[in-house]
Design an enzyme around this catalytic site. Structure first.
Site, mmCIF file in Angstrom:
data_model
loop_
_atom_site.group_PDB
_atom_site.id
_atom_site.type_symbol
_atom_site.label_atom_id
_atom_site.label_comp_id
_atom_site.label_asym_id
_atom_site.label_seq_id
_atom_site.Cartn_x
_atom_site.Cartn_y
_atom_site.Cartn_z
ATOM 1 N N LYS A 185 -9.905 -12.207 -5.183
ATOM 2 C CA LYS A 185 -10.851 -12.180 -4.336
ATOM 3 C C LYS A 185 -12.038 -11.035 -4.326
ATOM 4 O O LYS A 185 -11.320 -9.786 -4.692
ATOM 5 C CB LYS A 185 -10.152 -11.831 -2.911
ATOM 6 C CG LYS A 185 -11.055 -12.716 -1.951
ATOM 7 C CD LYS A 185 -10.080 -12.710 -0.612
ATOM 8 C CE LYS A 185 -10.316 -11.334 0.280
ATOM 9 N NZ LYS A 185 -9.896 -11.463 1.809
ATOM 10 N N LYS A 208 0.969 -1.252 0.021
ATOM 11 C CA LYS A 208 0.103 0.239 -0.139
ATOM 12 C C LYS A 208 0.740 1.324 -0.104
ATOM 13 O O LYS A 208 0.387 2.249 -0.622
ATOM 14 C CB LYS A 208 -0.833 0.091 1.390
ATOM 15 C CG LYS A 208 -2.116 -1.203 0.913
ATOM 16 C CD LYS A 208 -3.166 -0.913 2.184
ATOM 17 C CE LYS A 208 -4.005 -2.128 2.085
ATOM 18 N NZ LYS A 208 -4.912 -2.203 3.505
ATOM 19 N N LYS A 267 -13.759 -5.131 -1.252
ATOM 20 C CA LYS A 267 -14.494 -3.734 -1.017
ATOM 21 C C LYS A 267 -13.578 -2.690 -1.371
ATOM 22 O O LYS A 267 -14.068 -1.679 -2.194
ATOM 23 C CB LYS A 267 -14.735 -3.311 0.563
ATOM 24 C CG LYS A 267 -15.683 -4.064 1.194
ATOM 25 C CD LYS A 267 -16.139 -3.360 2.283
ATOM 26 C CE LYS A 267 -15.498 -3.946 3.603
ATOM 27 N NZ LYS A 267 -14.140 -3.208 4.176
HETATM 28 P P1 AMP Z 1 -12.958 -6.555 4.676
HETATM 29 O O1 AMP Z 1 -13.753 -6.535 3.535
HETATM 30 O O2 AMP Z 1 -11.386 -6.733 4.088
HETATM 31 O O3 AMP Z 1 -13.056 -5.478 5.633
HETATM 32 O O4 AMP Z 1 -13.190 -8.129 5.417
HETATM 33 C C1 AMP Z 1 -14.488 -8.370 6.181
HETATM 34 C C2 AMP Z 1 -14.567 -9.695 6.573
HETATM 35 O O5 AMP Z 1 -15.026 -10.226 5.269
HETATM 36 C C3 AMP Z 1 -13.368 -10.281 6.769
HETATM 37 O O6 AMP Z 1 -13.564 -11.308 7.755
HETATM 38 C C4 AMP Z 1 -12.952 -11.113 5.354
HETATM 39 O O7 AMP Z 1 -12.154 -12.361 5.458
HETATM 40 C C5 AMP Z 1 -14.322 -11.237 4.759
HETATM 41 N N1 AMP Z 1 -14.178 -11.293 3.439
HETATM 42 C C6 AMP Z 1 -13.617 -10.235 2.651
HETATM 43 N N2 AMP Z 1 -13.740 -10.347 1.344
HETATM 44 C C7 AMP Z 1 -14.300 -11.685 1.108
HETATM 45 C C8 AMP Z 1 -14.579 -12.554 0.042
HETATM 46 N N3 AMP Z 1 -14.277 -12.143 -1.261
HETATM 47 N N4 AMP Z 1 -14.861 -13.785 0.316
HETATM 48 C C9 AMP Z 1 -15.138 -14.366 1.565
HETATM 49 N N5 AMP Z 1 -14.863 -13.703 2.613
HETATM 50 C C10 AMP Z 1 -14.489 -12.386 2.317
#
Ligand code: AMP
Length: 324
Positions: free
Chosen positions: A190, A109, A193
Site C-alpha cells: 500500500k 512495531k 505515509k
Molecule cells: P493513515 O495514512 O494510515 O494515517 O490513514 C489515513 C486514512 O487514509 C485512512 O482512512 C486509510 O485507510 C487511508 N489510506 C491510507 N493509505 C491508503 C492507500 N494507499 N490507499 C487508500 N487509502 C489509504
C-alpha cells in the site's frame, strides 16, 4: 444515518492514497462524518515535537484545501478534545493486558524498536475511545487496522454488558477496492505515509515535475500490452486504478485505450497533476492564513467537546464514578 469516523495521523506526508481512499469519499459523500487529526497517535514512536505540531496544521490546511467542509462534519484536532484521553483511561479499565498485547501492529512495531513506549501498547485503546466517543457506527479501514476496530467493538460490547448500555457498537467497513492506491516502486504494498519511499508515494504537495518523474519511473513489469490484471500485473493495474480514480472512468475500460506503458504513464501523470493542482493552489492560499485554519479547528473542537462530553459523562456514571 450511519456515522463514520476517520483519523489522519500527522506523521509523514499525506499522499494520493489518503486522498482517493479516505478524503475524497468523505468530501463527496453526504454522510454524517467525524474527521480528526490524530496527533496523540503520532506520539507512540520516536517523534520530533516541532514536526508533529507543524504537520498537524499542515494536514488540517490540506484537508480543508482538498474540499472538506468543516460545517458539514465534525472536524478537529484530537488533543484539543481532552475527552479522548479521559475515555481512554476508562476503557483501559475494561480491557485485558493480553488483549492489547495480541495486537499485530504492536507486535510488529515493537519488534523494530529498542525502547518501546507504553503508548504503543495502549494506542488501540485510545483508538477505541476515538471511535466510541462519537457514537460511531462505521469505521472505514484497511486490513492493517481492522483488528483495532474489532478491539473497539469488543470493549464496547463488554462495557455495555457489564455496566449497562453506554456505547454504540461500531463496525469496520472496507473502503472501495479501487480506492486502494499502491506504492509506485513496490506495487504489491500500500502507498503509505510511514513506509513508502519518496519515489513510491505521490504526495499531495508534490510539484508537477516530481509527480511526472515518479509516475514515469513507476515499476510496471516485463510485459508490453496494457491490460487490467491486478494479480498478474500489479504495477500497471495500480497506474490504471490511479487514472480511474482521477478521471472517474473504469480501469478495465481505460486499459483498452493504451498500446504502450509510456503512453499510459504520461496520461496518469497528467491526470494526477490535474487533480492535485487545484488542491495545491487552495492550500497555498489557506496556508497564508493560519489564523483562519486555527479558528476553524477551535470551532470544531468546541462542537466535538459537546458530543464527546456527553459520552464521557455516560461512561463515568455507568462505571461507578460519583458526579462532581
Ligand atoms: P493513515 O495514512 O494510515 O494515517 O490513514 C489515513 C486514512 O487514509 C485512512 O482512512 C486509510 O485507510 C487511508 N489510506 C491510507 N493509505 C491508503 C492507500 N494507499 N490507499 C487508500 N487509502 C489509504
Amino acid at each position: 444515518m450511519a456515522r463514520r469516523l476517520t483519523g489522519f495521523t500527522p506523521s509523514g506526508n499525506l499522499h494520493l492514497g489518503n486522498y482517493l481512499g479516505a478524503l475524497r469519499p468523505i468530501i463527496e459523500g453526504t454522510g454524517d462524518t467525524v474527521v480528526f487529526i490524530s496527533d496523540l497517535h503520532a506520539l507512540t514512536l520516536d517523534h520530533d515535537p516541532a514536526d508533529v505540531r507543524d504537520r498537524t496544521l499542515e494536514f488540517a490546511t490540506l484537508l480543508l484545501a482538498a474540499g472538506l467542509d468543516p460545517d458539514a462534519c465534525l472536524f478537529m484536532v484530537q488533543s484539543h478534545v481532552p475527552e479522548h484521553t479521559e475515555l481512554h483511561y476508562l476503557l483501559e479499565c475494561a480491557t485485558g493486558y493480553g488483549e492489547a498485547q495480541r495486537m499485530i501492529q504492536f507486535k510488529e512495531k515493537s519488534r523494530r524498536q529498542q525502547q518501546v513506549r507504553m503508548s504503543l501498547l495502549t494506542y488501540p485503546i485510545l483508538m477505541a475511545a476515538d471511535i466510541l466517543l462519537y457514537d460511531t457506527d462505521e469505521v472505514p479501514v484497511g486490513d492493517d487496522q481492522s483488528q483495532h476496530v474489532e478491539l473497539a467493538r469488543d470493549i464496547a460490547i463488554r462495557f455495555n454488558g457489564r455496566y449497562g448500555d453506554t456505547f454504540t457498537v461500531p463496525r469496520a467497513v472496507n473502503p472501495p477496492v479501487a480506492a486502494r492506491v499502491m506504492d509506485l516502486s513496490s506495487p504489491t504494498e500500500k502507498m503509505s505515509k510511514s513506509t513508502s519511499s519518496a519515489a513510491g508515494a505521490l504526495r499531495l504537495l508534490d510539484e508537477p515535475d516530481a509527480v511526472r518523474r515518479k509516475v514515469m519511473r513507476a515499476v510496471t513489469d516485463t510485459g508490453t500490452t496494457v491490460t487490467y490484471d491486478p494479480a498478474g500485473s500489479p504495477g500497471v493495474a495500480n497506474l490504471l486504478d490511479i487514472l480511474a480514480g482521477c478521471t472517474g472512468a473504469r480501469p478495465d475500460d481505460l486499459a483498452a485505450g493504451f498500446d504502450r506503458y509510456g503512453e499510459l504513464k504520461k496520461a496518469v501523470a497528467d491526470a494526477v497533476v490535474d487533480t492535485l493542482t487545484p488542491i495545491q493552489d487552495r492550500y497555498r492560499k489557506l496556508a497564508a492564513q493560519p489564523d483562519h485554519v486555527r479558528d476553524v479547528l477551535r470551532a470544531g473542537a468546541a462542537r466535538a467537546r459537546a458530543a464527546a462530553g456527553a459520552t464521557v459523562d455516560r461512561a463515568k456514571a455507568a462505571i461507578g464514578l460519583l458526579p462532581a
